[in-house]
Design an enzyme around this catalytic site. Structure first.
Site, PDB file in Angstrom:
ATOM      1  N   LYS A 111       0.743  -1.094   0.215  1.00  0.00           N
ATOM      2  CA  LYS A 111       0.020   0.002   0.289  1.00  0.00           C
ATOM      3  C   LYS A 111       0.858   1.191   0.002  1.00  0.00           C
ATOM      4  CE  LYS A 111      -4.382  -1.342  -0.301  1.00  0.00           C
ATOM      5  NZ  LYS A 111      -4.911  -2.273   0.621  1.00  0.00           N
ATOM      6  N   LYS A 194      -8.504 -14.392 -12.960  1.00  0.00           N
ATOM      7  CA  LYS A 194      -9.443 -14.092 -11.809  1.00  0.00           C
ATOM      8  C   LYS A 194     -10.505 -13.356 -12.057  1.00  0.00           C
ATOM      9  CE  LYS A 194      -9.246 -12.481  -7.014  1.00  0.00           C
ATOM     10  NZ  LYS A 194      -9.668 -11.020  -7.320  1.00  0.00           N
ATOM     11  N   LYS A 197     -13.091  -7.115  -9.312  1.00  0.00           N
ATOM     12  CA  LYS A 197     -13.502  -5.618  -9.408  1.00  0.00           C
ATOM     13  C   LYS A 197     -12.294  -4.937 -10.192  1.00  0.00           C
ATOM     14  CE  LYS A 197     -14.706  -4.742  -5.030  1.00  0.00           C
ATOM     15  NZ  LYS A 197     -15.191  -6.022  -4.465  1.00  0.00           N
TER      16      LYS A 197
HETATM   17  P1  ATP Z   1     -10.429  -6.136  -5.601  1.00  0.00           P
HETATM   18  O1  ATP Z   1     -10.335  -6.167  -6.964  1.00  0.00           O
HETATM   19  O2  ATP Z   1     -10.740  -4.664  -5.109  1.00  0.00           O
HETATM   20  O3  ATP Z   1      -9.392  -6.726  -4.876  1.00  0.00           O
HETATM   21  P2  ATP Z   1     -12.238  -8.299  -5.697  1.00  0.00           P
HETATM   22  O4  ATP Z   1     -13.197  -8.360  -6.847  1.00  0.00           O
HETATM   23  O5  ATP Z   1     -10.849  -9.035  -5.899  1.00  0.00           O
HETATM   24  O6  ATP Z   1     -11.690  -6.671  -5.420  1.00  0.00           O
HETATM   25  P3  ATP Z   1     -12.469  -8.482  -2.996  1.00  0.00           P
HETATM   26  O7  ATP Z   1     -13.085  -7.468  -2.354  1.00  0.00           O
HETATM   27  O8  ATP Z   1     -11.045  -8.497  -2.805  1.00  0.00           O
HETATM   28  O9  ATP Z   1     -13.049  -8.596  -4.446  1.00  0.00           O
HETATM   29  O10 ATP Z   1     -12.802 -10.039  -2.351  1.00  0.00           O
HETATM   30  C1  ATP Z   1     -14.039 -10.149  -1.592  1.00  0.00           C
HETATM   31  C2  ATP Z   1     -13.894 -11.711  -1.262  1.00  0.00           C
HETATM   32  O11 ATP Z   1     -14.290 -12.283  -2.548  1.00  0.00           O
HETATM   33  C3  ATP Z   1     -12.742 -12.469  -0.759  1.00  0.00           C
HETATM   34  O12 ATP Z   1     -12.898 -13.479  -0.020  1.00  0.00           O
HETATM   35  C4  ATP Z   1     -11.990 -12.710  -2.120  1.00  0.00           C
HETATM   36  O13 ATP Z   1     -11.317 -14.020  -1.724  1.00  0.00           O
HETATM   37  C5  ATP Z   1     -13.356 -13.111  -2.836  1.00  0.00           C
HETATM   38  N1  ATP Z   1     -13.093 -13.348  -4.286  1.00  0.00           N
HETATM   39  C6  ATP Z   1     -12.822 -12.418  -5.154  1.00  0.00           C
HETATM   40  N2  ATP Z   1     -12.745 -12.505  -6.437  1.00  0.00           N
HETATM   41  C7  ATP Z   1     -12.846 -14.054  -6.430  1.00  0.00           C
HETATM   42  C8  ATP Z   1     -12.872 -14.964  -7.414  1.00  0.00           C
HETATM   43  N3  ATP Z   1     -12.478 -14.650  -8.666  1.00  0.00           N
HETATM   44  N4  ATP Z   1     -12.956 -16.185  -7.007  1.00  0.00           N
HETATM   45  C9  ATP Z   1     -13.073 -16.604  -5.806  1.00  0.00           C
HETATM   46  N5  ATP Z   1     -13.065 -15.680  -4.669  1.00  0.00           N
HETATM   47  C10 ATP Z   1     -13.215 -14.355  -5.226  1.00  0.00           C
HETATM   48 MG    MG Z   2      -9.158  -8.992  -4.245  1.00  0.00          MG
END
Ligand code: ATP
Ligand code: MG
Length: 327
Positions: A111, A194, A197
């Site tokens: 960060k 993966k 967001k």
């Molecule tokens: P960012 O891109 O901001 O990191 P993100 O889309 O990865 O957001 P998070 O808020 O980091 O989402 O994740 C919230 C929860 O969802 C966590 O427990 C994370 O492990 C799970 N998660 C996120 N993306 C996936 C994915 N593609 N497959 C499985 N689990 C996921």
């Molecule tokens: Mg994430």
């Protein structure tokens, strides 16, 4: 019964990755454990000091989790900033948290690199606040991803340290609750590993059917197999992984067989996949809209969660004060 604590970030909307990677497990956990799910609104200030509309983001994410089936009667669902006891524990823990160990945390270093103009103390003490969130309920288990492992080690260290310094066994060492065994990584449809967001490839639970269809039809594929029973390349595996979670066994087997016979038509697969995602998300999307517009109900859930979580937090903080010597 063992206690589980898990934080939810109040940023963005839920996508299929979040659902199958996290929320689905929450639904199981709320039946098996004493669960505390909190929306981490304080934490977001470490990166976003002037949140756009924190009240609204909190309620939006709450509506989404409720629509997925998180049940305020089974689990305690609350907003972090409603439980001021967490701050007091954060302060006490910080008194026994050392600069060196905080600085060495990978998440901090990352960060700090990402936002060199805002390397604030909140960022540095993120692991302490996270530990306070967990220890305030004396949690046994915390469902976290691999990226949080080091912060979990810190939480365990802070728990042990407190117990040692104040000669007590107040805090159990919280264990990371990893679903990697039964967990699933939801891929993106752009060929990347993966869905996420920040990856910009997410299919959101609130996406309208037309949006979902468009996203799925754009999915990357290849020219198709030429040898029967050949191994699927990643982009194709991704499609099948999604079929696996949203479609029926029959549908999955049907396309799998077509693939193995080299008769697969990706257009048909995508159409079916899109419809199955739409069928899966439509009832959730409708419930999100219902919950989001029922502000009275959301307020009730927030108030109920605040009361239940504070009761648990107060019991802990009273013991903490007593152990340190405050009355
Ligand atoms: P960012 O891109 O901001 O990191 P993100 O889309 O990865 O957001 P998070 O808020 O980091 O989402 O994740 C919230 C929860 O969802 C966590 O427990 C994370 O492990 C799970 N998660 C996120 N993306 C996936 C994915 N593609 N497959 C499985 N689990 C996921
Ligand atoms: Mg994430």
């Amino acid at each position: 019964m063992e206690t589980v604590v898990s934080g939810i970030r109040p940023t963005g909307n839920l996508h299929l990755g979040n659902y199958f990677g996290a929320v689905k497990n929450f639904l199981k956990m709320q039946d098996e454990y004493k669960c505390f799910f909190f929306i981490a609104d304080w934490h977001s200030l470490t990166t976003h000091p002037r949140p756009e509309n924190i009240q609204l983001s909190v309620r939006k994410i709450l509506a989404e989790y409720l629509a997925c089936g998180l049940d305020p009667e089974k689990a305690t669902i609350y907003v972090q900033s409603d439980v001021k006891e967490v701050l007091e524990l954060y302060l006490f823990l910080n008194m026994n948290a050392y600069l060196g160990e905080l600085e060495r945390t990978t998440t901090f270093k990352e960060k700090a690199r990402k936002q060199p103009d805002n390397v604030n103390a909140g960022l540095l003490t993120y692991p302490t606040l996270m530990a306070a969130d967990i220890l305030i309920h004396r949690a046994h288990k915390v469902p976290v991803g691999k990226d949080q492992e080091q912060n979990m080690e810190m939480a365990r260290k802070f728990a042990r340290r407190f117990n040692t310094i104040y000669e007590c066994d107040l805090f159990p060492e919280p264990a990371s609750f990893s679903y990697s065994g039964e967990g699933i990584k939801i891929p993106g449809l752009d060929g990347s590993g993966k869905m996420g967001k920040s990856e910009g490839n997410a299919i959101y639970l609130i996406d309208e059917p037309s949006v979902i269809r468009k996203k799925v039809m754009k999915a990357v594929t290849d020219s198709g197999p030429t040898v029967p029973n050949s191994e699927k390349p990643e982009v194709i595996r991704n499609l099948f992984t999604l079929l696996e979670v949203v479609s029926s066994r029959e549908v999955y087997d049907f396309f799998n067989e077509k693939y193995n016979n080299c008769e697969i038509r990706y257009g048909d697969l995508k159409k079916q996949l899109a419809e199955d995602i739409v069928s899966f998300t439509t009832p959730i999307r409708e419930r999100i809209q219902e919950f989001a517009s029922d502000t009275a109900y959301l307020d009730k859930v927030v108030a109920m969660g605040a009361e239940k979580s504070r009761e648990s937090a107060r019991a802990t903080i009273q013991e903490v004060r007593h152990l340190i010597g405050f009355r």
